[in-house]
Design an enzyme around this catalytic site. Sequence first.
Site, PDB file in Angstrom:
ATOM      1  N   GLU A 146       0.619  -0.942   0.210  1.00 35.79           N
ATOM      2  CA  GLU A 146      -0.367   0.096   0.183  1.00 35.79           C
ATOM      3  C   GLU A 146       0.862   1.101  -0.255  1.00 35.79           C
ATOM      4  O   GLU A 146       1.943   1.567   0.297  1.00 35.79           O
ATOM      5  CB  GLU A 146      -1.199   0.290   1.122  1.00 35.79           C
ATOM      6  CG  GLU A 146      -1.656  -0.762   1.340  1.00 35.79           C
ATOM      7  CD  GLU A 146      -2.377  -1.192   2.144  1.00 35.79           C
ATOM      8  OE1 GLU A 146      -3.926  -1.037   2.511  1.00 35.79           O
ATOM      9  OE2 GLU A 146      -2.158  -0.990   3.657  1.00 35.79           O
ATOM     10  N   CYS A 197       5.634  -6.918   8.072  1.00 38.11           N
ATOM     11  CA  CYS A 197       6.363  -6.926   8.699  1.00 38.11           C
ATOM     12  C   CYS A 197       6.633  -7.401  10.041  1.00 38.11           C
ATOM     13  O   CYS A 197       6.128  -8.301  10.614  1.00 38.11           O
ATOM     14  CB  CYS A 197       6.501  -5.081   9.698  1.00 38.11           C
ATOM     15  SG  CYS A 197       7.609  -4.383  10.631  1.00 38.11           S
ATOM     16  N   CYS A 253       5.099  -4.615  15.987  1.00 38.88           N
ATOM     17  CA  CYS A 253       4.700  -3.977  17.841  1.00 38.88           C
ATOM     18  C   CYS A 253       3.568  -4.308  17.781  1.00 38.88           C
ATOM     19  O   CYS A 253       2.963  -4.440  17.326  1.00 38.88           O
ATOM     20  CB  CYS A 253       5.172  -2.628  17.116  1.00 38.88           C
ATOM     21  SG  CYS A 253       6.490  -2.350  16.645  1.00 38.88           S
TER      22      CYS A 253
END
Length: 348
Positions: free
Chosen positions: A90, A110, A114
């Site tokens: 994106e 990723c 996190c």
Amino acid sequence: MTLLLGKTEPELIEFSNESGEASFRGKQIYQAIYARRIIELSQITELGLALREKLGGSARVTETEIAEVFSSTDGTRRYLLRLGDGREAEAVFMPEEQRDTICLSCQVGCAVGCAFCLTAQLGVKRNMTAGEIISQVIIVLNQVYGTGVRPPHGINLVYMGMGESFLNYDEVMKSIVIMADEKGLGISPQRMTVSTSGIIPRIRQFAAEPIRPQLAISLSATTEEQRTALMPINRKYSLADLLKACREYPLGGRERLTFEYVMLDRINDSDQDARRLVRLLNGIRSKVNLIPHNSAPELPYAASPPERILSFQKLLADKDLPAYIRRPRGSDISAACGQLAARHQAHG
Ligand code: SAH
Ligand code: SF4
């Protein structure tokens, strides 16, 4: 299939020579794809029909295609792109009065994990190539302004979409060098920002790059324990070591390091956190971007209330630490920070 976008000028010259053509053909292709943003080989008319047909047998400019475009009420547009292997990435276009900002992805997913970020939940599927990274800029600019049309005002690039730039260092750097070239897209490195969750060896490597964008560090916590809970990368690269690397980072004349701080309600937004943050950044020429958390049903956090964020900001500003509150952009189309997960719909 050879993909031309993502190749440097010498690489395109080599490609020409290997195809039995003169070097100037490589230069023509370079100029056409980067300066005029032509993404169809068949439209590079100066190559002549026969040569276009010959090269087209084994080469394409890019395989990236637009899968869907989402438009926000605030003018933000989210581009869901399909890459050559069917994976999706994106890019987000954010218009402002004086400039446009394009937020780029550098990985599909990723690996950093996190706790407050939706991209993390995808895991990492793969790195993107320099050509795929650049294709986002070209496709977005062509969509918004028309093929090859010069944008009316400056373009800022932020490597803040899906992925961790410093876990795909070489392709990210290659994309930067190509996009900075004045013979091509000509986007000044000063208008580019690379954001990292804190991959220390790559921060040191980046410091020594001859062509170097602005650097932003995602901090989001003020103690080791708190940061490890939010950003598991802190186990490998601790807050203390990260700040040491930041202290040693060679800043240019008026350059500052940007620290990003996601504001999570009652997690990292106390007065005590603000005071600790001031202490941690003491001695580093820096500014802080406070990012109110962007929610998603899958994420177990809420944004800090506006008045809390204002008090936090004031505590920093009172100690001469410049702090800016990031206005969320495109949250109605799942385009805001941390919301990128290649969704085919906005959040309901
Ligand atoms: N991987 C890089 C860049 C992409 S994330 C990095 O982490 O720095 C860009 C910014 O969005 C980071 O500062 C990150 O902390 C922040 N972010 C992630 N999830 C968020 C969320 N749900 N709401 C607000 N900001 C978020
Ligand atoms: Fe990766 Fe950045 Fe999301 Fe962390 S915030 S999971 S590093 S994209």
